[in-house]
Design a protein around this motif. Structure first.
Motif, PDB file in Angstrom:
ATOM      1  N   GLU A   3       0.812  -1.209   0.000  1.00 49.99           N
ATOM      2  CA  GLU A   3       0.000   0.000   0.000  1.00 49.99           C
ATOM      3  C   GLU A   3       0.846   1.261   0.000  1.00 49.99           C
ATOM      4  N   LEU A  32      -2.788   0.999  -4.498  1.00 48.77           N
ATOM      5  CA  LEU A  32      -2.145  -0.308  -4.344  1.00 48.77           C
ATOM      6  C   LEU A  32      -0.964  -0.389  -5.289  1.00 48.77           C
ATOM      7  N   THR A  40      -4.308   1.200  -9.622  1.00 49.60           N
ATOM      8  CA  THR A  40      -5.334   0.515  -8.843  1.00 49.60           C
ATOM      9  C   THR A  40      -5.452   1.129  -7.449  1.00 49.60           C
ATOM     10  N   TYR A  41      -6.693   1.305  -6.995  1.00 50.40           N
ATOM     11  CA  TYR A  41      -6.966   1.835  -5.669  1.00 50.40           C
ATOM     12  C   TYR A  41      -7.886   0.899  -4.897  1.00 50.40           C
ATOM     13  N   ARG A  42      -7.628   0.811  -3.605  1.00 52.68           N
ATOM     14  CA  ARG A  42      -8.612   0.236  -2.690  1.00 52.68           C
ATOM     15  C   ARG A  42      -9.438   1.396  -2.151  1.00 52.68           C
ATOM     16  N   THR A  44     -12.624   2.562   0.218  1.00 53.04           N
ATOM     17  CA  THR A  44     -13.552   2.215   1.293  1.00 53.04           C
ATOM     18  C   THR A  44     -14.777   3.109   1.171  1.00 53.04           C
ATOM     19  N   ARG A  50     -15.253  -2.408   1.164  1.00 52.13           N
ATOM     20  CA  ARG A  50     -14.063  -2.115   0.366  1.00 52.13           C
ATOM     21  C   ARG A  50     -14.253  -2.618  -1.060  1.00 52.13           C
ATOM     22  N   VAL A  52     -12.292  -2.354  -5.238  1.00 51.68           N
ATOM     23  CA  VAL A  52     -11.077  -2.055  -5.993  1.00 51.68           C
ATOM     24  C   VAL A  52     -11.468  -1.282  -7.247  1.00 51.68           C
ATOM     25  N   LYS A  54      -9.839   0.128 -10.716  1.00 46.01           N
ATOM     26  CA  LYS A  54      -8.656  -0.099 -11.558  1.00 46.01           C
ATOM     27  C   LYS A  54      -8.855   0.604 -12.888  1.00 46.01           C
ATOM     28  N   TRP A 111     -13.507  -6.353  -3.215  1.00 50.44           N
ATOM     29  CA  TRP A 111     -12.207  -6.517  -2.568  1.00 50.44           C
ATOM     30  C   TRP A 111     -12.061  -7.949  -2.089  1.00 50.44           C
ATOM     31  N   GLU A 113     -10.160 -10.444   0.401  1.00 47.46           N
ATOM     32  CA  GLU A 113      -9.282 -10.554   1.558  1.00 47.46           C
ATOM     33  C   GLU A 113      -8.286 -11.686   1.302  1.00 47.46           C
TER      34      GLU A 113
END
Length: 339
Positions: A3, A32, A40-42, A44, A50, A52, A54, A111, A113
């Protein structure tokens, strides 16, 4: 992926907020790192969910031929995976192909995990129970991908790199790579590559069903349980094509060192890799991946010691595959199926 708290200036928060409006409000965004193609972003959402986000590079002048519109293939594959939960991929939540919010195509997915295998403390071919489990699970995944079939061979997002036969599609794909190499003034032994296709191309005609191939099943794209090695998730299918499952065997071992490992049996599962046709095709696919990896560093601007190692290793693998194919020439020359 690791991150970074430094947002990319090309993806401002208001654009990310607009992209997730169909899903909720943006509460936080973290870029990310770890990929070399997309941004790419996570994200929230306000309710804690969450997702993603892209997006693809917008400068097409620095894309290889097959990389144009690549994010659309990711959306396609995630859509297909919704009907095949055994593929263990994220859910497709939203797309934006208008290129108005951002200059590139955008995919928003659920997202996952988990821990990428590349960060789980064991290598793909380690003598370790976790590595053995991951190889078995990956072999099973390649088999499940093969059960998803299409109507043409080649890259879904690129009609110019599609054909009714695998030989025609694969030849077009390789020729596009050779054109990219020439455009970036790279020596990839194009004459040897074309000779290998001329001699062994008939082996590609043995593949008659276009199967879904992820193409990039390296440990960074596999999420595992670090305690057991179980593969619990798969990401980044933007490079997928309709082809032969053996392509995924090659993609799972991109830094191939030429060695045949007993552990490979778990990875290939029930796939035939020893008969003359599959053995030749496996080398053709290693040649193809060597080409991809040799060429891609130039348009992407790889620099530094790592870039030199990557370029040297990829170029070495390309020549290793070509040399092995040339060693098969005499054996294949008398095959009545060769045309």
């Amino acid at each position: 992926m690791t991150e970074s708290r430094a947002p990319d200036a090309t993806v401002p928060l208001d654009a990310l907020a607009t992209l997730v409006v169909p899903l909720g409000t943006l509460a936080d965004a973290v870029r990310l790192e770890g990929g070399y193609f997309a941004t790419t972003y996570r994200v929230t959402l306000g309710d804690g969910t969450r997702v993603v986000v892209k997006t693809a590079p917008s400068d097409s002048s620095r894309l290889m031929t097959y990389e144009k519109d690549l994010i659309r293939t990711e959306a396609l594959v995630y859509g297909l995976a919704a009907a095949h939960p055994g593929l263990r991929m994220p859910r497709l939540l939203h797309t934006d192909f208008t290129r108005t919010v951002l200059p590139g195509d955008v995919v928003v997915a659920s997202w996952l995990e988990g821990v990428p295998q590349s960060e789980a403390g064991f290598g793909s071919f380690d003598d370790d129970a976790r590595a053995a489990r991951a190889r078995r699970d990956l072999g099973a995944l390649i088999g499940r991908l093969a059960n998803v079939t299409g109507t043409v061979f080649g890259y879904p997002q690129s009609p110019a790199l599609q054909a009714a036969t695998w030989r025609a599609a694969f030849t077009a794909i390789v020729e596009a790579l050779l054109a990219d190499a020439a455009a970036w003034d790279l020596d990839v032994s194009a004459d040897r590559v074309r000779a290998a296709l001329a001699v062994h191309g008939h082996r590609l005609d043995e593949v008659v069903v276009p199967s879904l191939v992820h193409c990039d099943l390296w440990p960074g794209n596999l999420f595992v349980d670090p305690a057991t090695g179980e593969v619990v998730g798969v990401i980044d299918p933007e490079r997928a094509m309709w082809g032969e499952p053996l392509v995924d065997v090659v993609g799972a071992d991109p830094m191939w060192d030429g060695l045949e490992r007993p552990e490979d049996a778990a990875l290939v599962g029930s796939l035939d890799v020893s008969s003359p046709g599959p053995a030749a095709r496996l080398l053709l696919y290693r040649m193809w991946l060597g080409l991809v990896m040799t060429v891609e560093g130039s348009p992407r601007g790889y620099t530094g010691d790592w870039a030199q190692w990557y370029r040297t290793t990829s170029h070495g693998n390309l020549h290793r595959a070509l040399t092995a194919l040339e060693a098969l020439d005499l054996l294949d020359a008398g095959d009545p199926a060769r045309v």
